[in-house]
Design an enzyme around this catalytic site. Structure first.
Site, PDB file in Angstrom:
ATOM      1  N   VAL A  66       0.844  -1.207   0.000  1.00 15.80           N
ATOM      2  CA  VAL A  66       0.000   0.000   0.000  1.00 15.80           C
ATOM      3  C   VAL A  66       0.879   1.256   0.000  1.00 15.80           C
ATOM      4  CG1 VAL A  66      -1.713   1.322   1.316  1.00 15.80           C
ATOM      5  CG2 VAL A  66      -1.929  -1.159   1.141  1.00 15.80           C
TER       6      VAL A  66
ATOM      7  N   VAL B 267       2.105   1.989  -3.387  1.00 11.08           N
ATOM      8  CA  VAL B 267       1.077   2.643  -4.214  1.00 11.08           C
ATOM      9  C   VAL B 267       1.026   4.135  -3.868  1.00 11.08           C
ATOM     10  CG1 VAL B 267      -1.399   2.789  -4.713  1.00 11.08           C
ATOM     11  CG2 VAL B 267      -0.289   0.553  -4.508  1.00 11.08           C
ATOM     12  N   TYR B 268       1.125   4.440  -2.573  1.00  9.31           N
ATOM     13  CA  TYR B 268       1.144   5.847  -2.139  1.00  9.31           C
ATOM     14  C   TYR B 268       2.284   6.600  -2.833  1.00  9.31           C
ATOM     15  CZ  TYR B 268       2.450   9.750   0.955  1.00  9.31           C
ATOM     16  OH  TYR B 268       2.816  10.979   1.447  1.00  9.31           O
ATOM     17  N   LEU B 269       3.476   5.993  -2.851  1.00 10.01           N
ATOM     18  CA  LEU B 269       4.629   6.655  -3.473  1.00 10.01           C
ATOM     19  C   LEU B 269       4.368   6.911  -4.967  1.00 10.01           C
ATOM     20  CD1 LEU B 269       7.556   4.600  -1.846  1.00 10.01           C
ATOM     21  CD2 LEU B 269       6.821   6.911  -1.221  1.00 10.01           C
TER      22      LEU B 269
ATOM     23  N   LYS C  12       1.691   9.712  -5.396  1.00 12.64           N
ATOM     24  CA  LYS C  12       2.284  11.033  -5.171  1.00 12.64           C
ATOM     25  C   LYS C  12       3.172  11.421  -6.362  1.00 12.64           C
ATOM     26  CE  LYS C  12       1.629  13.260  -1.372  1.00 12.64           C
ATOM     27  NZ  LYS C  12       0.636  14.375  -1.353  1.00 12.64           N
TER      28      LYS C  12
END
Ligand SMILES: NC(=O)c1ccc[n+]([C@@H]2O[C@H](COP(=O)([O-])OP(=O)(O)OC[C@H]3O[C@@H](n4cnc5c(N)ncnc54)[C@H](OP(=O)(O)O)[C@@H]3O)[C@@H](O)[C@H]2O)c1
Length: 216
Positions: free
Chosen positions: A122, A125-127, A130
């Site tokens: 997860v 995916v955040y990286l 962004k």
């Protein structure tokens, strides 16, 4: 100056509103929960109800402004899907509404080391989400600045930071991030710059002022 902050009830945003109001600015904060409206009013900002995920076009909620700040985020408890719908798509919707409403200035709260895959699935995916939001902003025709803090803490602000195109891993109090955002909004020559931000030894105003020389 009229400023719209997406993620208006976030921890950084709530520290930013009073700083902007103290500079004489009108501040509106986009929130999705009506029960947060009074908190914004107490911080000097006008609440605007606008869920970044359920609205396709947020331009009518953004309205007319001189600058927008994206400080929203799905948060550490969310699944992968909301990294896309908030962290990337929310930022992109704010780009589109700025373009539609002829708002030139856009300051994005991003994060350091997006290019270094790490953490859980997860988090990865955040990286990516962004990184895609940053790319969309760089490719827009807007007057953007990308602020990439290290790990955020709730410690009191120190008024001192380190700012550079790339910095070693580090922490920073959210209060100091808010102080840098306020200074960036007041410093047009930060347009077109992106920088890492951690705690450091330089006073905020001086660090922001010197930024363009470091990057040239
Ligand atoms: N944590 C770290 O160490 C770290 C490091 C570098 C950068 N960052 C980035 O820094 C930014 C701000 O951090 P922060 O600690 O101030 O974040 P925060 O307190 O989690 O605030 C994020 C805000 O976004 C709002 N939001 C979420 N989904 C929304 C939606 N659909 N519509 C409208 N608003 C929505 C949340 O509102 P609700 O209350 O409604 O959920 C919340 O108020 C984030 O972009 C984060 O990715 C974090």
């Amino acid at each position: 100056m009229d400023i719209v902050v997406a993620g208006g009830h976030g921890k950084i945003a709530m520290l930013l509103h009073p700083l902007l109001v103290a500079r004489g600015y009108r501040v509106r904060g986009l929130i999705r929960k009506p029960e947060q409206a009074d908190d914004l009013r107490q911080a000097g900002a006008e609440p605007v109800l606008c869920d970044l995920e359920t609205k396709t076009d947020i331009s009518e909620f953004v309205g007319q402004a001189d600058a927008v700040v994206f400080a929203a985020g799905a948060g550490p408890g969310s699944g992968a899907e909301r990294k896309w719908t908030v962290d990337r798509d929310g930022a992109v919707k704010l780009i589109l509404s700025a373009e539609k409403n002829n708002i030139r200035r856009y300051v994005l709260v991003s994060a350091m080391n997006l290019e270094m895959p790490r953490g859980s699935e997860v988090f990865q995916v955040y990286l990516k989400a962004k990184a895609e939001s940053e790319a969309a902003l760089r490719e827009s025709g807007l007057d953007w600045t990308i602020v990439r803090p290290g790990s955020l803490t709730d410690e009191p602000g120190t008024g001192h930071v380190a700012i550079a195109p790339e910095l070693p891993k580090g922490d920073i109090p959210r209060a100091d991030v808010a102080a840098v955002l306020a200074e960036v909004l007041d410093t047009p020559k930060t347009t077109g710059l992106q920088f890492d931000l951690t705690s450091g030894k330089q006073p905020v105003r001086e660090a922001v002022e010197e930024l363009s020389f470091q990057i040239d």
